[in-house]
Design a protein around this motif. Structure first.
Motif: not given
Length: 90
Positions: A7-14, A28-33, A43-47
């Protein structure tokens, strides 16, 4: 075998010393990391909604797990087994 569509892929400072250790969902479906030295909300779109990185030399902020309550407050467990409540206004 399992199959699916990305669905989407996101790179964080990891970097190698800062991997994502735990992921939970908000109401609301957001991801907490929870990363080793950061936490973030995506958010659910990867933002990225917000991202907070801590100094990696302070073991007080070595996050190993995260929990989210019904009001979207989140709680993190640290390397020293302290449970901290952190509420971020969005």
């Amino acid at each position: 075998t399992m199959s699916g569509e990305m669905v989407w892929e996101k790179t964080l400072d990891t970097t190698n010393d800062n991997p994502i250790n735990d992921v939970e969902f908000t109401s609301n479906g957001d991801l907490m990391l929870a990363g080793t030295y950061f936490f973030s909300r995506v958010d659910t779109d990867g933002n990225i909604i917000w991202y907070e990185r801590f100094e990696q030399w302070n073991d007080d902020y070595y996050f190993s797990s995260i929990a989210v309550d019904k009001d979207d407050n989140f709680y993190v467990e640290t390397e020293k087994n302290l449970l901290s409540m952190i509420k971020i206004e969005t």
